[in-house]
Design a protein around this motif. Structure first.
Motif, mmCIF file in Angstrom:
data_model
loop_
_atom_site.group_PDB
_atom_site.id
_atom_site.type_symbol
_atom_site.label_atom_id
_atom_site.label_comp_id
_atom_site.label_asym_id
_atom_site.label_seq_id
_atom_site.Cartn_x
_atom_site.Cartn_y
_atom_site.Cartn_z
ATOM 1 N N ASN A 198 0.829 -1.206 0.000
ATOM 2 C CA ASN A 198 0.000 0.000 0.000
ATOM 3 C C ASN A 198 0.862 1.254 0.000
ATOM 4 O OD1 ASN A 198 -1.554 2.188 1.902
ATOM 5 N ND2 ASN A 198 -2.992 1.076 0.566
ATOM 6 N N GLN A 199 1.966 1.206 0.741
ATOM 7 C CA GLN A 199 2.867 2.360 0.801
ATOM 8 C C GLN A 199 3.520 2.627 -0.542
ATOM 9 O OE1 GLN A 199 1.691 3.649 3.806
ATOM 10 N NE2 GLN A 199 3.772 4.375 4.010
ATOM 11 N N GLU A 207 -6.194 3.257 2.686
ATOM 12 C CA GLU A 207 -5.165 3.368 3.702
ATOM 13 C C GLU A 207 -5.120 2.078 4.509
ATOM 14 O OE1 GLU A 207 -5.331 6.746 6.175
ATOM 15 O OE2 GLU A 207 -5.319 8.204 4.522
#
Length: 399
Positions: A198-199, A207
């Motif tokens: 996700n980052q 998120e």
């Protein structure tokens, strides 16, 4: 430095009847004296001597139980019997590098050891691979840490927690604790991987929160690396415990080693189907508890005959570290060839530990760890002692 005119048992493909080895901290050249070119470096004449790679004890507790008062609280730093699952404990935080037994190891030519926690807990913590000479500070002796995570099956966890009236008091509870913690670590890994993806994904609006830090799971994550997995060392004596170790290792796709493997000789045909690595020992000692009922010095020979990679250990302080060569000699009495017994404390020990790229044989590029004996003396003879021991290119003992 260079050693000349010496018989070299490389524990590799080629030996030298009259050879030389040139080295600093690592071996830079090795060959026959016919190809030797004199330089201005320090030269040691090895005439009348035989050179072997430094001996490796593939499983012991050197520095974890201190000499003389090992059974007292002050010297016992190997078992944290307050929690049956402690993978986050690190051997390096308990090793006393100034323990007298480090000197005993050097006196017998033992230049490197795999040392760590005891077997009171189903998951005990990490082992470290360290040299036995070179510093009073353990940090400067480390070859690899962690080199393995210790798991324990059978009587030891049962007896440790039965006295406390806590889980585990059965073999099935011991296995369940190991499975539960490994499953938690896998879930932790999945959550951490999802967070990292996700980052790195700039196109998503979702998120994903970073998982709360878990020291136990963090310590186990290297067991699941797709490349260069950390090894899982399973303390197991009885046949059913050995098979439980194999079962758990297969369930979680672990790179595992069977430690002690006392019943290995009577189930060698079954183990041959799995081809695990094993560390056998201590071969000195009596059948002092039920799970040692089948203790026999023929086990290394039988495992070897069934194609199982086998190292030999002292389990120091169960057998004092300086008797590692004598332990290998007992394997010879049990039918193993002397060559294979020596491999069990050199190159096979390095292979079982996953460090044969740097240790275990006298080859260019490997650590300059050597032990020299008089040419007419076998290292496995009870009357033989090294006349020189070199660790990381430095003379640790000279007679």
């Amino acid at each position: 430095m260079v050693i000349t005119n010496v018989k070299i048992k490389t524990m590799s493909e080629k030996d030298y009847e009259n050879g030389f080895v040139r080295f600093g901290e690592i071996i830079t050249e090795i060959g026959d004296m016919s190809g030797y070119i004199t330089t201005d470096e320090e030269e040691i004449d090895g005439l009348g001597k035989t050179l072997y790679p430094g001996f490796i004890d593939a499983h012991c507790h050197l520095g974890m139980w201190s000499d003389c008062y090992s059974m007292q609280l002050e010297g016992d730093d190997g078992n944290e019997i307050t929690d049956p699952s402690t993978p986050h404990l690190r051997a390096v935080d308990s090793i006393n590098a100034m323990d007298r037994c480090f000197g005993d190891a050097v006196s017998a030519g033992v230049t490197c050891v795999c040392t760590g926690v005891g077997s009171a807990n189903p998951i005990g913590g990490s082992f470290a691979l360290i040299k036995t000479f070179g510093s009073k500070r353990v940090d400067k002796l480390i070859v690899k840490s962690p080199v393995a995570i210790k798991f324990a099956l059978g009587e030891n966890p049962k007896s440790s927690y039965n006295d406390r009236d806590e889980t585990p008091i059965t073999r099935m509870a011991t296995a369940a604790i190991i499975r539960e913690q490994l499953q938690k670590a896998l879930r932790y890994k999945e959550d951490m991987d999802e967070y990292k993806r996700n980052q790195n994904d700039e196109g998503t609006d979702d998120e994903v929160s970073k998982p709360d830090f878990d020291a136990k799971c963090e310590a186990l994550l290297p067991l699941f690396n797709k490349e260069n997995k950390l090894k899982a060392h399973f303390h197991c004596h009885r046949a059913d415990d050995i098979f439980t170790a194999v079962r758990i290792a297969k369930e979680f796709e672990l790179d595992y080693v069977l430690i002690h493997c006392t019943d290995g000789g009577i189930i060698a045909d079954e183990l041959a189907e799995e081809r695990p690595a094993a560390v056998v020992g201590p071969l000195f000692g009596d059948r002092g508890k039920p799970e040692l009922a089948n203790h026999d010095i023929t086990t290394p020979r039988i495992l070897h005959e069934h194609g199982i990679k086998c190292a030999i250990c002292t389990d120091h302080p169960e057998t004092p570290i300086q008797y590692l060569p004598m332990t290998a000699a007992l394997a010879v009495r049990g039918g193993l060839s002397e060559e294979d017994a020596l491999r069990g404390i050199t190159i096979n020990a390095a292979k079982v530990l996953g460090v044969d790229g740097i240790l275990g044989s006298a080859e260019v590029g490997k650590n300059a760890d050597f032990v020299l004996f008089d040419k007419d003396k076998s290292p496995l003879d009870i009357m033989s002692l090294p006349c020189m021991v070199i660790v990381d290119g430095k003379i640790a003992l000279k007679k």
